[in-house]
Scaffold this motif. Structure first.
Motif, mmCIF file in Angstrom:
data_model
loop_
_atom_site.group_PDB
_atom_site.id
_atom_site.type_symbol
_atom_site.label_atom_id
_atom_site.label_comp_id
_atom_site.label_asym_id
_atom_site.label_seq_id
_atom_site.Cartn_x
_atom_site.Cartn_y
_atom_site.Cartn_z
ATOM 1 N N LEU A 86 -3.068 -7.022 40.506
ATOM 2 C CA LEU A 86 -2.260 -6.868 39.296
ATOM 3 C C LEU A 86 -1.584 -5.510 39.320
ATOM 4 O O LEU A 86 -2.212 -4.514 39.660
ATOM 5 N N THR A 87 -0.310 -5.495 39.033
ATOM 6 C CA THR A 87 0.377 -4.212 38.873
ATOM 7 C C THR A 87 1.090 -4.244 37.530
ATOM 8 O O THR A 87 1.613 -5.274 37.128
ATOM 9 N N VAL A 88 1.086 -3.133 36.854
ATOM 10 C CA VAL A 88 1.839 -2.995 35.596
ATOM 11 C C VAL A 88 2.670 -1.746 35.723
ATOM 12 O O VAL A 88 2.140 -0.696 36.083
ATOM 13 N N ASN B 121 -9.699 -15.894 38.733
ATOM 14 C CA ASN B 121 -9.857 -14.569 39.318
ATOM 15 C C ASN B 121 -8.507 -13.945 39.673
ATOM 16 O O ASN B 121 -7.706 -14.550 40.378
ATOM 17 N N ILE B 122 -8.291 -12.722 39.174
ATOM 18 C CA ILE B 122 -7.060 -11.999 39.493
ATOM 19 C C ILE B 122 -7.243 -11.324 40.844
ATOM 20 O O ILE B 122 -8.186 -10.565 41.037
ATOM 21 N N PRO C 120 -0.325 -0.516 23.234
ATOM 22 C CA PRO C 120 -1.731 -0.384 23.622
ATOM 23 C C PRO C 120 -2.425 -1.746 23.524
ATOM 24 O O PRO C 120 -2.113 -2.546 22.634
ATOM 25 N N GLY C 121 -3.334 -2.006 24.431
ATOM 26 C CA GLY C 121 -4.111 -3.238 24.359
ATOM 27 C C GLY C 121 -3.516 -4.426 25.082
ATOM 28 O O GLY C 121 -4.141 -5.474 25.167
ATOM 29 N N LEU D 229 -2.956 -4.827 28.268
ATOM 30 C CA LEU D 229 -3.717 -5.139 29.470
ATOM 31 C C LEU D 229 -5.006 -5.892 29.132
ATOM 32 O O LEU D 229 -5.393 -6.834 29.827
ATOM 33 N N THR D 230 -5.655 -5.465 28.060
ATOM 34 C CA THR D 230 -6.875 -6.147 27.614
ATOM 35 C C THR D 230 -6.577 -7.609 27.318
ATOM 36 O O THR D 230 -7.337 -8.498 27.705
ATOM 37 N N ARG E 161 -9.869 -14.090 32.165
ATOM 38 C CA ARG E 161 -11.317 -14.208 32.113
ATOM 39 C C ARG E 161 -11.711 -15.512 31.404
ATOM 40 O O ARG E 161 -12.583 -16.235 31.844
ATOM 41 N N ALA F 62 -5.937 -9.457 30.646
ATOM 42 C CA ALA F 62 -7.165 -9.560 31.446
ATOM 43 C C ALA F 62 -8.152 -10.540 30.807
ATOM 44 O O ALA F 62 -8.759 -11.364 31.513
ATOM 45 N N SER F 63 -8.304 -10.489 29.477
ATOM 46 C CA SER F 63 -9.241 -11.414 28.820
ATOM 47 C C SER F 63 -8.767 -12.853 28.943
ATOM 48 O O SER F 63 -9.582 -13.771 29.041
#
Lengths: 201, 201
Positions: A33-35, A29-30, A13-14, A16-17, A24, A20-21
């Protein structure tokens, strides 16, 4: 310039955060995105396409690698990788206009995945340009496109590429048969996601 | 239980961070996520699959909707949507074993997208269970799977579904040509309760 990164990350968990951060923070800029699952049950594979100046690629790669959840990172160029995307398009079409859409689908090797009295849904895979080609032809032919859903680009190196990604995963390299170097080759039941047995889909 | 949300979000930097942190805050694990372009240039479409108790679905939907970057959210069940995933699989195979892989590919309607002296790459679309089926058969047949990359599930409602998603986007509905009806983003409590929850497996 567009850069495509393939990152193997721990399935926690987390994750992706964190990723992404990171983008950022780097102010990049993304684009897509695929996961999804990878060949190992505890490792997810991300394909990240981002718009960044050429000189930033190293920094992005290094920053991704520095995340503790990252198993490995690879940057793939267009020349040496298969880059594909999946697209679902829903078009307004009744019995009269349907057959023309089927013809177009045939040309673009798209598949009809749903048919309703007033709509047709097509599925297509390919490079982004091919998908945009189909959408453009449909629009210019006067059809109303109701919905478009695209997965974003997914990349995989061509050939038997023993990248650092594969080495990190312990995939055997046929040129170097010393299996001891790759002692962590996963077992079959490790590779298969458990959820298959649970019948979820 | 798995829930599938389709969210239309503004195409802005930081959108992914917002969505990822939301799920982190709710303490809900994202199983797969895809972000790609939609039918509108300034709107991205996300399909988010997450593992959450049944009663949490409303909360997730409402929380997603509350993000200012969200245009609309829809929860789709397995019964009423086409759910597809794209998968690339690279298998170690030389000239002798290649033809057996081609046969398997044929059965699973997978396409050969790359061929190298020591490997074959297949592309397949379908439900997650179909993709896992191919990987399982390959593994059980003794092939070495070098790499697997999956996009994660993408969902689209079957039929000419004039969901609120479409209405929010102002897509013309052939049955109701009054465009004025489709200009306003509905209020959060308007989309709740979730009328589609019953259709879910």
């Amino acid at each position: 310039m567009l850069h495509t990164f393939v990152a193997l990350v721990q399935d926690k968990p987390g994750v992706l955060t964190r990723v992404a951060s990171l983008f950022r923070r780097l102010n990049i800029n993304i684009v897509s995105l695929t996961v999804g699952e990878s060949e190992r049950a505890d490792v997810s594979r991300m394909t990240i396409v981002c718009e960044a100046p050429d000189h930033a690629a190293h920094r992005i790669r290094a920053s991704l690698y520095k995340l503790e959840i990252t198993v490995d990172v690879d940057e793939v160029g267009r020349a040496d990788a298969v880059i594909r995307e999946l697209c679902l398009v829903k078009i307004a079409a009744g019995p009269k206009t349907r057959s023309q859409i089927f013809e177009l689908a045939n040309v673009f090797r798209a598949r009809v995945v749903d048919l309703a009295p007033e709509s047709v849904m097509l599925e297509m895979t390919g490079a982004a340009s091919k998908i945009e080609g189909l959408i453009q032809v449909l629009t210019e032919s006067g059809y109303t496109i109701l919905e478009v859903s695209r997965t974003g680009r997914m990349a995989m190196r061509r050939g038997h590429h023993t990248s650092r990604v594969l080495k990190a995963l312990g995939t055997p390299d046929p040129d170097h048969h010393d299996e001891k170097l790759f002692h962590e080759k996963p077992h079959a039941d490790e590779i298969l996601p458990n959820e298959f047995a649970e019948g979820e889909g």
